[in-house]
Design a protein around this motif. Structure first.
Motif, PDB file in Angstrom:
ATOM      1  N   TYR A  32      61.499 -10.773 -64.802  1.00  0.00           N
ATOM      2  CA  TYR A  32      61.157  -9.631 -63.943  1.00  0.00           C
ATOM      3  C   TYR A  32      62.425  -9.202 -63.226  1.00  0.00           C
ATOM      4  CZ  TYR A  32      59.120  -6.962 -60.109  1.00  0.00           C
ATOM      5  OH  TYR A  32      58.817  -5.980 -59.209  1.00  0.00           O
ATOM      6  N   LEU A  46      61.785  -1.033 -52.910  1.00  0.00           N
ATOM      7  CA  LEU A  46      61.703  -1.086 -54.367  1.00  0.00           C
ATOM      8  C   LEU A  46      61.715   0.326 -54.928  1.00  0.00           C
ATOM      9  CD1 LEU A  46      61.096  -2.977 -56.866  1.00  0.00           C
ATOM     10  CD2 LEU A  46      58.717  -2.263 -56.566  1.00  0.00           C
ATOM     11  N   ASP A  49      61.265  -1.179 -61.324  1.00  0.00           N
ATOM     12  CA  ASP A  49      61.339  -2.548 -61.820  1.00  0.00           C
ATOM     13  C   ASP A  49      61.016  -2.556 -63.307  1.00  0.00           C
ATOM     14  OD1 ASP A  49      58.142  -3.626 -60.335  1.00  0.00           O
ATOM     15  OD2 ASP A  49      58.620  -2.058 -61.790  1.00  0.00           O
ATOM     16  N   ARG A  51      59.873  -5.411 -66.628  1.00  0.00           N
ATOM     17  CA  ARG A  51      59.534  -6.768 -67.071  1.00  0.00           C
ATOM     18  C   ARG A  51      60.155  -7.005 -68.436  1.00  0.00           C
ATOM     19  NH1 ARG A  51      56.241  -9.086 -63.506  1.00  0.00           N
ATOM     20  NH2 ARG A  51      55.156  -7.666 -62.099  1.00  0.00           N
ATOM     21  N   ASN A  53      59.154  -7.729 -71.257  1.00  0.00           N
ATOM     22  CA  ASN A  53      58.526  -7.270 -72.495  1.00  0.00           C
ATOM     23  C   ASN A  53      58.735  -5.761 -72.720  1.00  0.00           C
ATOM     24  OD1 ASN A  53      56.935  -6.494 -70.362  1.00  0.00           O
ATOM     25  ND2 ASN A  53      54.987  -6.957 -71.350  1.00  0.00           N
ATOM     26  N   SER A  93      63.968 -12.422 -61.324  1.00  0.00           N
ATOM     27  CA  SER A  93      63.014 -13.461 -60.957  1.00  0.00           C
ATOM     28  C   SER A  93      63.027 -14.483 -62.069  1.00  0.00           C
ATOM     29  CB  SER A  93      61.621 -12.859 -60.782  1.00  0.00           C
ATOM     30  OG  SER A  93      60.724 -13.816 -60.279  1.00  0.00           O
ATOM     31  N   GLN A  95      61.410 -17.041 -63.292  1.00  0.00           N
ATOM     32  CA  GLN A  95      60.264 -17.163 -64.164  1.00  0.00           C
ATOM     33  C   GLN A  95      59.013 -17.013 -63.338  1.00  0.00           C
ATOM     34  OE1 GLN A  95      60.426 -20.971 -66.044  1.00  0.00           O
ATOM     35  NE2 GLN A  95      60.301 -22.134 -64.174  1.00  0.00           N
ATOM     36  N   THR A  96      57.967 -16.607 -63.977  1.00  0.00           N
ATOM     37  CA  THR A  96      56.704 -16.419 -63.272  1.00  0.00           C
ATOM     38  C   THR A  96      56.304 -17.708 -62.570  1.00  0.00           C
ATOM     39  OG1 THR A  96      55.983 -14.791 -64.882  1.00  0.00           O
ATOM     40  CG2 THR A  96      54.278 -15.832 -63.550  1.00  0.00           C
ATOM     41  N   GLY A  97      55.946 -17.591 -61.326  1.00  0.00           N
ATOM     42  CA  GLY A  97      55.493 -18.742 -60.577  1.00  0.00           C
ATOM     43  C   GLY A  97      56.519 -19.331 -59.645  1.00  0.00           C
ATOM     44  N   THR A  98      57.786 -18.898 -59.738  1.00  0.00           N
ATOM     45  CA  THR A  98      58.782 -19.419 -58.803  1.00  0.00           C
ATOM     46  C   THR A  98      58.791 -18.607 -57.514  1.00  0.00           C
ATOM     47  OG1 THR A  98      60.565 -18.058 -59.697  1.00  0.00           O
ATOM     48  CG2 THR A  98      60.270 -20.234 -60.663  1.00  0.00           C
ATOM     49  N   TYR A  99      58.290 -17.370 -57.578  1.00  0.00           N
ATOM     50  CA  TYR A  99      58.163 -16.511 -56.404  1.00  0.00           C
ATOM     51  C   TYR A  99      59.479 -16.272 -55.702  1.00  0.00           C
ATOM     52  CZ  TYR A  99      53.486 -18.035 -57.466  1.00  0.00           C
ATOM     53  OH  TYR A  99      52.342 -18.331 -58.121  1.00  0.00           O
ATOM     54  N   LYS A 100      60.578 -16.368 -56.396  1.00  0.00           N
ATOM     55  CA  LYS A 100      61.875 -16.147 -55.766  1.00  0.00           C
ATOM     56  C   LYS A 100      62.689 -15.152 -56.571  1.00  0.00           C
ATOM     57  CE  LYS A 100      63.574 -20.345 -55.406  1.00  0.00           C
ATOM     58  NZ  LYS A 100      64.380 -21.476 -54.867  1.00  0.00           N
ATOM     59  N   TYR A 101      63.540 -14.427 -55.887  1.00  0.00           N
ATOM     60  CA  TYR A 101      64.502 -13.553 -56.523  1.00  0.00           C
ATOM     61  C   TYR A 101      65.892 -14.163 -56.432  1.00  0.00           C
ATOM     62  CZ  TYR A 101      61.401  -9.397 -56.108  1.00  0.00           C
ATOM     63  OH  TYR A 101      60.390  -8.479 -56.185  1.00  0.00           O
ATOM     64  N   PHE A 103      69.345 -12.305 -56.110  1.00  0.00           N
ATOM     65  CA  PHE A 103      69.860 -10.958 -55.918  1.00  0.00           C
ATOM     66  C   PHE A 103      71.276 -10.820 -56.455  1.00  0.00           C
ATOM     67  CE2 PHE A 103      66.977  -8.379 -53.468  1.00  0.00           C
ATOM     68  CZ  PHE A 103      66.146  -9.284 -52.829  1.00  0.00           C
TER      69      PHE A 103
ATOM     70  N   VAL B  31      51.978 -14.850 -50.624  1.00  0.00           N
ATOM     71  CA  VAL B  31      53.333 -15.389 -50.530  1.00  0.00           C
ATOM     72  C   VAL B  31      54.092 -14.592 -49.459  1.00  0.00           C
ATOM     73  CG1 VAL B  31      55.377 -16.103 -51.809  1.00  0.00           C
ATOM     74  CG2 VAL B  31      53.215 -15.782 -53.025  1.00  0.00           C
ATOM     75  N   TYR B  33      57.949 -14.513 -47.243  1.00  0.00           N
ATOM     76  CA  TYR B  33      59.340 -14.942 -47.314  1.00  0.00           C
ATOM     77  C   TYR B  33      60.071 -14.564 -46.028  1.00  0.00           C
ATOM     78  CZ  TYR B  33      58.222 -14.197 -52.316  1.00  0.00           C
ATOM     79  OH  TYR B  33      57.641 -14.196 -53.560  1.00  0.00           O
ATOM     80  N   TYR B  35      64.131 -13.831 -45.056  1.00  0.00           N
ATOM     81  CA  TYR B  35      65.496 -13.668 -45.514  1.00  0.00           C
ATOM     82  C   TYR B  35      66.410 -13.417 -44.313  1.00  0.00           C
ATOM     83  CZ  TYR B  35      63.925 -12.689 -50.362  1.00  0.00           C
ATOM     84  OH  TYR B  35      63.392 -12.759 -51.638  1.00  0.00           O
ATOM     85  N   ALA B  42      73.767  -9.183 -49.858  1.00  0.00           N
ATOM     86  CA  ALA B  42      72.425  -9.369 -50.391  1.00  0.00           C
ATOM     87  C   ALA B  42      71.596 -10.217 -49.433  1.00  0.00           C
ATOM     88  CB  ALA B  42      72.491 -10.040 -51.751  1.00  0.00           C
ATOM     89  N   LEU B  45      67.675 -15.871 -49.034  1.00  0.00           N
ATOM     90  CA  LEU B  45      66.372 -16.484 -48.797  1.00  0.00           C
ATOM     91  C   LEU B  45      66.520 -17.751 -47.961  1.00  0.00           C
ATOM     92  CD1 LEU B  45      63.304 -16.385 -49.454  1.00  0.00           C
ATOM     93  CD2 LEU B  45      63.814 -17.838 -51.437  1.00  0.00           C
ATOM     94  N   HIS B  48      60.140 -19.791 -48.100  1.00  0.00           N
ATOM     95  CA  HIS B  48      58.958 -18.982 -48.375  1.00  0.00           C
ATOM     96  C   HIS B  48      57.717 -19.861 -48.351  1.00  0.00           C
ATOM     97  CE1 HIS B  48      59.469 -20.472 -52.558  1.00  0.00           C
ATOM     98  NE2 HIS B  48      58.205 -20.145 -52.748  1.00  0.00           N
ATOM     99  N   SER B  94      54.560 -11.051 -51.218  1.00  0.00           N
ATOM    100  CA  SER B  94      54.209 -10.756 -52.601  1.00  0.00           C
ATOM    101  C   SER B  94      52.867 -11.397 -52.898  1.00  0.00           C
ATOM    102  CB  SER B  94      55.280 -11.240 -53.581  1.00  0.00           C
ATOM    103  OG  SER B  94      55.310 -12.659 -53.654  1.00  0.00           O
ATOM    104  N   ASP B 103      55.168 -10.784 -58.605  1.00  0.00           N
ATOM    105  CA  ASP B 103      56.613 -10.941 -58.430  1.00  0.00           C
ATOM    106  C   ASP B 103      57.221  -9.840 -57.567  1.00  0.00           C
ATOM    107  OD1 ASP B 103      56.722 -11.884 -61.841  1.00  0.00           O
ATOM    108  OD2 ASP B 103      56.842 -13.237 -60.132  1.00  0.00           O
ATOM    109  N   GLN B 105      58.228  -7.971 -54.450  1.00  0.00           N
ATOM    110  CA  GLN B 105      58.311  -8.299 -53.035  1.00  0.00           C
ATOM    111  C   GLN B 105      58.412  -7.020 -52.214  1.00  0.00           C
ATOM    112  OE1 GLN B 105      61.197 -11.291 -51.964  1.00  0.00           O
ATOM    113  NE2 GLN B 105      60.752 -12.543 -53.766  1.00  0.00           N
TER     114      GLN B 105
END
Lengths: 113, 116
Positions: A32, A46, A49, A51, A53, A93, A95-101, A103, B31, B33, B35, B42, B45, B48, B94, B103, B105
């Protein structure tokens, strides 16, 4: 871990010209990729964005392209206007489920009237 | 617009005097966060929450703590602010409940902290 590089750090264009900002990422599991615009003293917003796919996405004057093989993605702004002047951040991001970016370091875009 | 609210918008504190920043959201996102952002760098983080599960970043100083008493609210406590802690503090949310926006945010307006 994931690393995101963003270029250029500053970009000046004439009003009406196009602007392109490029980011590369290291983790092939990243799926993502958002782009944020941040005006001075304001929140990151934002703007578009994509994804993993999808290869390209467009919203009016803004488009994002993704090349998964080369692990890079780009922001394209056409017909730039003075109000496009801001700092732009890409992110990945992991991978799905990490909920982190992760940057990128940001690009300061100046649109000259 | 996404409703992530931060209070106060500007906070001035003295060196070493504890300060608490607050964030609330009406999006019912699970979720949240925190920052830290300095001069157009940037956002960095700090930690979270996934629901009530707290996730600290390895390089977040012990001086920074957080609380999430319920889904809507999250607090950032800086126990002994130093001059280097002067920055913009951004809250974001998120949700993993909606696949189309998983995903993504959404950031609050930030609190600018000044340390005297």
């Amino acid at each position: 871990g994931e690393n995101v590089e963003q270029h250029p750090s500053t970009l000046s264009v004439q009003e009406g010209d196009s602007a392109v900002i490029k980011c590369t990422y290291s983790d092939s599991a990243s799926n993502y990729f958002p782009w944020y615009k941040q005006e001075l003293g304001k929140r990151p917003q934002l703007i578009i964005d994509i994804r993993s796919n999808v290869g390209e996405k467009k919203d009016q004057r803004i488009a994002v392209t993704l090349n998964k093989t080369a692990k890079h993605f780009s922001l394209h702004i056409t017909e730039t206007q003075p109000e496009d002047s801001a700092v732009y951040f890409c992110a990945a991001s992991p991978q799905t489920g990490t909920y982190k970016y992760i940057f990128g370091t940001g690009t300061r875009l100046k649109v000259l009237a | 617009d996404a409703m992530v609210i931060q209070n106060p918008r500007y906070q001035v504190t003295q060196f070493g005097k504890p300060v608490t920043l607050s964030c609330s959201q009406t999006l019912n996102h699970n979720v949240m966060y925190w920052y830290q952002q300095k001069s157009s760098q940037a956002p960095k983080l700090l930690f979270h929450y996934y629901d009530k599960d707290f996730n600290n970043e390895a390089d977040t100083p012990d001086n920074f703590q957080s609380r999430r008493p319920n889904t809507s609210f999250c607090f950032l406590d800086i126990r002994s602010p130093g001059l280097g802690d002067a920055a913009m503090y951004l809250c974001a949310t998120s949700s993993d409940q909606d696949y189309s926006s998983t995903d993504t945010q959404y950031f609050g307006p930030g609190t600018r902290l000044t340390v005297l």
